[in-house]
Structures are given as structure tokens and as C-alpha cells.
Design a protein around this motif. Structure first.
Motif, PDB file in Angstrom:
ATOM      1  N   ALA A 195       0.862  -1.376  -0.074  1.00 27.33           N
ATOM      2  CA  ALA A 195       0.074  -0.161   0.054  1.00 27.33           C
ATOM      3  C   ALA A 195       0.852   1.375  -0.048  1.00 27.33           C
ATOM      4  CB  ALA A 195      -0.729  -0.143   1.294  1.00 27.33           C
ATOM      5  N   GLY A 196       2.051   1.332   0.829  1.00 28.67           N
ATOM      6  CA  GLY A 196       2.749   2.652   0.825  1.00 28.67           C
ATOM      7  C   GLY A 196       3.434   2.984  -0.266  1.00 28.67           C
ATOM      8  N   TYR A 197       3.955   1.845  -1.095  1.00 29.99           N
ATOM      9  CA  TYR A 197       4.764   1.971  -2.156  1.00 29.99           C
ATOM     10  C   TYR A 197       3.544   2.419  -3.338  1.00 29.99           C
ATOM     11  CZ  TYR A 197       6.895   1.187  -6.599  1.00 29.99           C
ATOM     12  OH  TYR A 197       7.687   1.389  -7.790  1.00 29.99           O
ATOM     13  N   LEU A 198       2.460   1.754  -3.417  1.00 29.87           N
ATOM     14  CA  LEU A 198       1.717   2.033  -4.588  1.00 29.87           C
ATOM     15  C   LEU A 198       1.240   3.405  -4.320  1.00 29.87           C
ATOM     16  CD1 LEU A 198      -0.483  -1.631  -4.763  1.00 29.87           C
ATOM     17  CD2 LEU A 198       1.439  -0.804  -6.283  1.00 29.87           C
ATOM     18  N   ALA A 199       0.960   3.888  -3.253  1.00 29.27           N
ATOM     19  CA  ALA A 199       0.239   5.253  -2.923  1.00 29.27           C
ATOM     20  C   ALA A 199       1.250   6.131  -3.162  1.00 29.27           C
ATOM     21  CB  ALA A 199      -0.393   5.250  -1.692  1.00 29.27           C
ATOM     22  N   ASN A 200       2.453   6.152  -3.286  1.00 31.36           N
ATOM     23  CA  ASN A 200       3.551   7.139  -3.394  1.00 31.36           C
ATOM     24  C   ASN A 200       4.344   6.900  -4.533  1.00 31.36           C
ATOM     25  OD1 ASN A 200       2.933   8.421  -0.830  1.00 31.36           O
ATOM     26  ND2 ASN A 200       3.365   6.717   0.333  1.00 31.36           N
ATOM     27  N   ALA A 201       4.206   6.032  -5.345  1.00 34.88           N
ATOM     28  CA  ALA A 201       5.165   5.799  -6.537  1.00 34.88           C
ATOM     29  C   ALA A 201       4.844   6.785  -7.703  1.00 34.88           C
ATOM     30  CB  ALA A 201       4.843   4.667  -7.134  1.00 34.88           C
ATOM     31  N   GLU A 202       5.989   7.403  -8.097  1.00 38.20           N
ATOM     32  CA  GLU A 202       5.615   8.340  -9.412  1.00 38.20           C
ATOM     33  C   GLU A 202       5.700   7.512 -10.395  1.00 38.20           C
ATOM     34  OE1 GLU A 202       8.154  11.837  -9.154  1.00 38.20           O
ATOM     35  OE2 GLU A 202       8.034  11.767  -6.904  1.00 38.20           O
ATOM     36  N   THR A 203       4.886   7.297 -11.007  1.00 40.76           N
ATOM     37  CA  THR A 203       4.817   6.159 -12.046  1.00 40.76           C
ATOM     38  C   THR A 203       3.902   6.480 -13.358  1.00 40.76           C
ATOM     39  OG1 THR A 203       4.185   3.929 -12.669  1.00 40.76           O
ATOM     40  CG2 THR A 203       3.430   4.842 -10.709  1.00 40.76           C
ATOM     41  N   PRO A 204       4.175   6.283 -14.754  1.00 37.17           N
ATOM     42  CA  PRO A 204       3.001   6.735 -15.354  1.00 37.17           C
ATOM     43  C   PRO A 204       1.637   5.638 -15.310  1.00 37.17           C
ATOM     44  CG  PRO A 204       4.943   5.520 -16.470  1.00 37.17           C
ATOM     45  CD  PRO A 204       5.338   5.574 -14.939  1.00 37.17           C
ATOM     46  N   ILE A 205       1.947   4.499 -14.487  1.00 39.48           N
ATOM     47  CA  ILE A 205       0.416   3.838 -14.214  1.00 39.48           C
ATOM     48  C   ILE A 205       0.076   4.043 -12.947  1.00 39.48           C
ATOM     49  CG2 ILE A 205       1.072   2.119 -15.903  1.00 39.48           C
ATOM     50  CD1 ILE A 205       2.130   0.407 -13.520  1.00 39.48           C
ATOM     51  N   MET A 206       0.225   5.417 -12.495  1.00 36.76           N
ATOM     52  CA  MET A 206      -0.396   5.824 -11.131  1.00 36.76           C
ATOM     53  C   MET A 206      -1.654   5.488 -11.126  1.00 36.76           C
ATOM     54  SD  MET A 206       0.687   6.878  -8.251  1.00 36.76           S
ATOM     55  CE  MET A 206      -0.113   6.852  -6.951  1.00 36.76           C
ATOM     56  N   PRO A 207      -2.563   5.894 -12.050  1.00 33.75           N
ATOM     57  CA  PRO A 207      -4.014   5.467 -12.013  1.00 33.75           C
ATOM     58  C   PRO A 207      -4.499   4.043 -11.637  1.00 33.75           C
ATOM     59  CG  PRO A 207      -3.790   7.052 -13.703  1.00 33.75           C
ATOM     60  CD  PRO A 207      -2.412   6.426 -13.337  1.00 33.75           C
ATOM     61  N   LEU A 208      -3.410   3.113 -12.112  1.00 36.66           N
ATOM     62  CA  LEU A 208      -3.845   1.824 -11.607  1.00 36.66           C
ATOM     63  C   LEU A 208      -3.344   1.438 -10.491  1.00 36.66           C
ATOM     64  CD1 LEU A 208      -4.102  -1.361 -12.145  1.00 36.66           C
ATOM     65  CD2 LEU A 208      -1.899  -1.361 -13.115  1.00 36.66           C
ATOM     66  N   PHE A 209      -2.243   2.051  -9.938  1.00 33.11           N
ATOM     67  CA  PHE A 209      -2.070   1.969  -8.468  1.00 33.11           C
ATOM     68  C   PHE A 209      -2.943   2.543  -7.458  1.00 33.11           C
ATOM     69  CE2 PHE A 209       3.180   1.220  -8.936  1.00 33.11           C
ATOM     70  CZ  PHE A 209       2.800   0.186  -9.653  1.00 33.11           C
ATOM     71  N   GLU A 210      -3.233   3.798  -7.854  1.00 35.11           N
ATOM     72  CA  GLU A 210      -4.588   4.390  -6.923  1.00 35.11           C
ATOM     73  C   GLU A 210      -5.738   3.431  -6.933  1.00 35.11           C
ATOM     74  OE1 GLU A 210      -4.891   8.251  -9.018  1.00 35.11           O
ATOM     75  OE2 GLU A 210      -3.331   9.048  -7.994  1.00 35.11           O
ATOM     76  N   PHE A 211      -6.023   2.848  -7.836  1.00 37.98           N
ATOM     77  CA  PHE A 211      -7.253   1.768  -7.962  1.00 37.98           C
ATOM     78  C   PHE A 211      -6.945   0.806  -6.944  1.00 37.98           C
ATOM     79  CE2 PHE A 211      -9.653  -1.731 -10.100  1.00 37.98           C
ATOM     80  CZ  PHE A 211     -10.780  -1.291  -9.697  1.00 37.98           C
ATOM     81  N   VAL A 212      -5.859   0.294  -7.305  1.00 40.95           N
ATOM     82  CA  VAL A 212      -5.577  -1.009  -6.326  1.00 40.95           C
ATOM     83  C   VAL A 212      -5.467  -0.742  -4.832  1.00 40.95           C
ATOM     84  CG1 VAL A 212      -3.561  -2.604  -5.835  1.00 40.95           C
ATOM     85  CG2 VAL A 212      -4.145  -2.037  -8.007  1.00 40.95           C
ATOM     86  N   VAL A 213      -4.979   0.459  -4.552  1.00 38.63           N
ATOM     87  CA  VAL A 213      -4.588   0.944  -3.160  1.00 38.63           C
ATOM     88  C   VAL A 213      -6.469   1.443  -2.602  1.00 38.63           C
ATOM     89  CG1 VAL A 213      -4.075   2.922  -1.691  1.00 38.63           C
ATOM     90  CG2 VAL A 213      -2.437   1.766  -3.128  1.00 38.63           C
ATOM     91  N   GLY A 214      -7.255   1.922  -3.601  1.00 38.33           N
ATOM     92  CA  GLY A 214      -8.513   2.246  -2.969  1.00 38.33           C
ATOM     93  C   GLY A 214      -9.603   1.058  -3.135  1.00 38.33           C
ATOM     94  N   THR A 215      -9.114  -0.130  -3.446  1.00 37.54           N
ATOM     95  CA  THR A 215     -10.047  -1.186  -3.618  1.00 37.54           C
ATOM     96  C   THR A 215      -9.558  -2.346  -2.629  1.00 37.54           C
ATOM     97  OG1 THR A 215     -10.338  -0.641  -5.881  1.00 37.54           O
ATOM     98  CG2 THR A 215     -11.120  -2.842  -4.945  1.00 37.54           C
ATOM     99  N   PRO A 216     -10.162  -2.288  -1.321  1.00 35.79           N
ATOM    100  CA  PRO A 216      -9.334  -3.198  -0.348  1.00 35.79           C
ATOM    101  C   PRO A 216      -9.040  -4.677  -0.628  1.00 35.79           C
ATOM    102  CG  PRO A 216     -11.058  -1.864   0.469  1.00 35.79           C
ATOM    103  CD  PRO A 216     -11.155  -1.563  -0.904  1.00 35.79           C
TER     104      PRO A 216
END
Length: 177
Positions: A58-79
Motif C-alpha cells: 500500500a505505501g509503495y503503491l500510494a507514493n510511487a511516481e509512475t506512468p501507471i499511477m491510476p492503476l496503483f491508485e485503483f488498487v490502493v482504493g479497492t481493499p
């Protein structure tokens, strides 16, 4: 040393090349074993009973600077998806590594290893020194292992492909090798 010839069609042109027979086989086995150990070790070290605490992306996915940030935000926001990710990263790495070391279901393992490496490559996106980094090279190693069916050389897949079960289902060869 015996040599073999192979032919590839590249940009509409046929190109023949020679390769050293024995060396090629040993090289593929070595690549398969090294990449297998790399992933087996990475997955093993993330298991809670080894690391001392559960793996949490969660911490990595929420703070990564990446071109696939929307995917990471979706994963973090979906328990449930975050929990699935937290289980599958260590388990997937471990099983991919085990498959490569044993030479079992190598193409399947290489495919999923390649998927993880694409996600790691885009997720890490540390391209300050150029686009070629360890994640990209890891992806290329999985491509080599899968394309050259490295499980057929000193691997369980060589035996599985000789079974009547696989011979009656030739499509399974795409997962083996």
C-alpha cells in the motif's frame, strides 16, 4: 564444438546464424536457474513468517511516481484488490521462481514473471539514467526463458511433454517448455 544453424525472418528478410550447440543449452539452463533463484528468493523474503510482518504494498503503491499511477491508485482504493496484491506478489514471485528452478510450467512462469517485470518496470519508473535498468533486463530474461522453452533442457517440462496426457492436448506445450 558442434554448431547449429537457425533462421529468423526479420523485417521481411531471412537471416541465418550459427550458435554453439552445447553452450546454448547450458546458457539457457543457467539463465533459467539464476532468474528462478532471483524470484524464489524475492518471494520467500516477503512471506510474513520470514520477514516478521505481512507484506504490504500500500505505501509503495500510494507514493510511487509512475506512468501507471491510476492503476496503483485503483488498487490502493479497492481493499480486496490490495489484499489480493499483498498475497500474490510474494506467492507469485515464489511460485514463478520455483517453476523456473524445477523447469516446470516454464512458459507459464515466464509469462507471469514478464507481467510482473512490466509492472515493476513501469511502477519503479526510475529512468533518470536512461530507460535500461534491472527491471527491463529482468523482463528480457523472462522473454528468453519463455521463447527458448528453457524447461525442456534439464527440466520437468521435458518429461511432462512426453506424457500421453500432453500429447493428446498439444496446446499444453504453450505452457510448458
Amino acid at each position: 564444438m558442434a554448431t547449429n544453424e537457425a533462421t529468423v525472418k526479420w523485417l521481411g528478410r531471412r537471416q541465418e546464424f550459427e550458435y554453439a550447440d552445447g553452450v546454448a543449452g547450458y546458457t539457457m539452463v543457467l539463465i533459467r536457474l539464476v532468474v528462478g533463484y532471483w524470484f524464489l528468493h524475492a518471494g520467500w523474503g516477503k512471506f510474513a513468517f520470514v520477514a516478521g510482518e505481512p507484506f504490504d504494498a500500500a505505501g509503495y503503491l500510494a507514493n510511487a511516481e509512475t506512468p501507471i499511477m491510476p492503476l496503483f491508485e485503483f488498487v490502493v482504493g479497492t481493499p480486496w484488490l490490495l489484499e489480493f496484491t499483498n498475497v500474490m506478489i510474494p506467492l507469485g514471485e515464489f511460485l514463478i521462481g520455483l517453476g523456473l528452478i524445477l523447469g516446470a510450467l516454464v512458459r507459464l512462469a515466464a509469462f507471469f514473471g514478464g507481467v510482473l517485470m512490466v509492472l515493476f518496470y513501469l511502477g519503479n519508473a526510475d529512468w533518470a539514467n536512461g530507460y535500461v535498468n534491472g527491471d527491463l533486463l529482468g523482463l528480457l530474461m523472462f522473454v528468453l526463458v519463455g521463447v527458448f522453452a528453457a524447461g525442456r533442457i534439464l527440466g520437468v517440462d521435458a518429461y511432462l511433454e512426453d506424457t500421453e496426457f500432453v500429447k493428446r492436448r498439444p496446446w499444453l506445450r504453450y505452457l510448458l517448455g
